[in-house]
Enzyme design. Structure first.
Site, PDB file in Angstrom:
ATOM      1  N   GLY A 157      -0.216  -2.225   6.197  1.00 45.06           N
ATOM      2  CA  GLY A 157      -0.277  -3.488   6.932  1.00 45.06           C
ATOM      3  C   GLY A 157      -1.697  -4.005   7.038  1.00 45.06           C
ATOM      4  O   GLY A 157      -2.556  -3.669   6.222  1.00 45.06           O
ATOM      5  N   VAL A 168     -13.198  -4.275   2.682  1.00 43.33           N
ATOM      6  CA  VAL A 168     -12.572  -2.951   2.606  1.00 43.33           C
ATOM      7  C   VAL A 168     -11.621  -2.843   3.804  1.00 43.33           C
ATOM      8  O   VAL A 168     -11.973  -3.256   4.907  1.00 43.33           O
ATOM      9  CB  VAL A 168     -13.641  -1.838   2.667  1.00 43.33           C
ATOM     10  CG1 VAL A 168     -13.006  -0.464   2.840  1.00 43.33           C
ATOM     11  CG2 VAL A 168     -14.520  -1.877   1.412  1.00 43.33           C
ATOM     12  N   GLY A 169     -10.443  -2.304   3.569  1.00 41.49           N
ATOM     13  CA  GLY A 169      -9.464  -2.200   4.647  1.00 41.49           C
ATOM     14  C   GLY A 169      -9.435  -0.824   5.283  1.00 41.49           C
ATOM     15  O   GLY A 169     -10.405  -0.065   5.216  1.00 41.49           O
ATOM     16  N   ASP A 170      -8.295  -0.519   5.880  1.00 45.00           N
ATOM     17  CA  ASP A 170      -8.132   0.770   6.563  1.00 45.00           C
ATOM     18  C   ASP A 170      -7.809   1.904   5.605  1.00 45.00           C
ATOM     19  O   ASP A 170      -8.071   3.077   5.902  1.00 45.00           O
ATOM     20  CB  ASP A 170      -6.975   0.674   7.564  1.00 45.00           C
ATOM     21  CG  ASP A 170      -5.655   0.347   6.854  1.00 45.00           C
ATOM     22  OD1 ASP A 170      -5.655  -0.581   6.022  1.00 45.00           O
ATOM     23  OD2 ASP A 170      -4.645   1.030   7.110  1.00 45.00           O
ATOM     24  N   THR A 210       0.839  -1.196   0.000  1.00 39.78           N
ATOM     25  CA  THR A 210       0.000   0.000   0.000  1.00 39.78           C
ATOM     26  C   THR A 210       0.870   1.241   0.000  1.00 39.78           C
ATOM     27  O   THR A 210       1.796   1.339   0.798  1.00 39.78           O
ATOM     28  CB  THR A 210      -0.821   0.022   1.317  1.00 39.78           C
ATOM     29  OG1 THR A 210      -1.693  -1.083   1.291  1.00 39.78           O
ATOM     30  CG2 THR A 210      -1.577   1.308   1.482  1.00 39.78           C
ATOM     31  N   GLY A 231      -5.084  -4.029   7.654  1.00 39.16           N
ATOM     32  CA  GLY A 231      -6.014  -2.930   7.871  1.00 39.16           C
ATOM     33  C   GLY A 231      -6.975  -3.122   9.022  1.00 39.16           C
ATOM     34  O   GLY A 231      -7.329  -2.163   9.721  1.00 39.16           O
TER      35      GLY A 231
HETATM   36  C1  SD4 Z   1      -5.349  -3.111   3.768  1.00 44.50           C
HETATM   37  N1  SD4 Z   1      -3.649  -1.728   4.731  1.00 44.50           N
HETATM   38  O1  SD4 Z   1      -6.154  -3.214   2.858  1.00 44.50           O
HETATM   39  C2  SD4 Z   1      -4.097  -2.328   3.511  1.00 44.50           C
HETATM   40  C3  SD4 Z   1      -3.154  -3.224   2.809  1.00 44.50           C
HETATM   41  C4  SD4 Z   1      -1.757  -3.142   3.172  1.00 44.50           C
HETATM   42  O2  SD4 Z   1       0.113  -4.343   3.639  1.00 44.50           O
HETATM   43  O3  SD4 Z   1      -1.231  -2.127   3.547  1.00 44.50           O
HETATM   44  N2  SD4 Z   1      -1.104  -4.257   3.137  1.00 44.50           N
HETATM   45  O4  SD4 Z   1      -5.505  -3.654   4.867  1.00 44.50           O
END
Ligand code: SD4
Length: 335
Positions: free
Chosen positions: A246, A223-225, A194, A248
């Protein structure tokens, strides 16, 4: 509360009034100084400045080019993020991103400006530049977030061209994954994940953006953060900004980026604030932190930066004073 009491008491005598005004102005100054602590010597900061999650020197170079040409921080973070969205080799952002378990590439992105305005898209399909759609949502709609088909149709109405985001390489990876079809968050998926970017322009104004294809092989609809203001990204132009990468789900549960900016407001350095936000995650009872990564990068109004993660090998790319460098982040799990 204290100040209200004080004013009430001070109003009782003229002597009180005189003392009152002195103390009230002291109270104002104290309040003022704690808020402006990070802004007072902004002139010393070497501006402009760009930081981004992971190893993305092409993206920070683009953002710096915009800033050096007199562009503002908002233009810089959008243009910087677009570099990685268009990079088909990056399998976690934009075109070429790894799909969900059904083979759909779905993008999440957001952007936030110096006024605290923000825009986001979630579960966006077939449009490469999610960050630019997020900016359109912020600037040209009465909303802050559009999802799925509505976001896609809005993007198309604004001239964005739909295209297939699933590249041969990502399709191949998905086909391999399907053999076992086990979902497991991968720590530091490819040392380039990301992309979250924060910039301070020559005027000292801060903006930020975040864009991702989210976790590989996530459930359809997840859906993530990254597009959630306060979780994946938060900007307060008076104080500083933070962006996350990371797992989310763990960032959302602690409203991570907002937390970091609030800790900076309370007087912490960006580094200490990132460390405190990570400690909130790892110190939860029964935290499973050994099996997932979270990383934060942050900047304050003085141009001081910080980055911290749970596990080793998270990094921040920083472009300041003519130097565009990848900086390894300190981390929690040294056991
Ligand atoms: C998520 N934070 O969708 C994002 C993905 C990401 O390492 O950063 N992955 O959770």
């Amino acid at each position: 509360m204290k100040r209200r009491h004080f004013i009430k008491n001070a109003a009782l005598t003229s002597a009180g009034l005189a003392v009152g005004s002195t103390l009230a102005s002291c109270a104002e100054n104290t309040k003022e100084s704690s808020v402006t602590k990070v802004t007072d010597d902004i002139s010393k900061a070497k501006l402009p400045l760009v930081i981004a999650t992971w190893h993305v020197k092409d993206a920070t170079a683009k953002a710096m080019e915009v800033l050096q040409a007199g562009g503002n921080a908002l233009d810089a973070v959008e243009q910087g993020c677009r570099v990685e969205e268009a990079n088909e080799k990056g399998q976690s952002v934009g075109k070429g991103g790894l799909p969900d378990r059904d083979g759909n590439v779905t993008l999440d992105a957001c952007i936030m400006d110096k006024h605290g305005n923000c825009g986001a898209v979630v579960y966006l399909q077939d449009i490469t530049h999610a960050v630019s759609v997020a900016r359109k949502v912020m600037e040209d709609t009465p909303h802050v977030m559009l999802a799925g088909e509505g976001a896609k149709q809005y993007a198309i109405s604004q001239g964005f061209k739909p295209e297939d985001l699933l590249t041969e390489a990502s399709k191949e990876a998905w086909n391999k994954w399907k053999i076992e079809a086990k979902y497991k968050p991968i720590i530091n998926i490819e040392n380039h994940d990301t992309i979250g970017m924060l910039a301070i322009d020559k005027n000292g104004d801060i903006s930020g953006a975040c864009t991702t294809s989210g976790l590989a092989y996530k459930m359809g609809g997840r859906v993530g953060d990254s597009p959630i203001i306060g979780s994946g990204l938060f900007v307060d132009n008076e104080i500083g900004a933070c962006v996350a990468t990371g797992l989310g789900e763990e960032v959302v549960k602690t409203v991570g980026s907002f937390l970091v900016v609030e800790l900076i407001r309370q007087g912490k350095s960006p580094q200490d604030a990132c460390e405190e936000a990570i400690s909130r995650i790892v110190n939860k009872p029964n935290s499973d932190y050994k099996n997932f990564q979270v990383g934060y990068i942050a900047v304050n109004k003085k141009g001081e930066t910080g980055s911290y993660s749970i596990h080793q090998w998270f990094s921040m790319t920083k472009f300041q004073d003519g130097v565009n460098e990848q900086i390894q982040s300190d981390y929690f799990n040294k056991a």
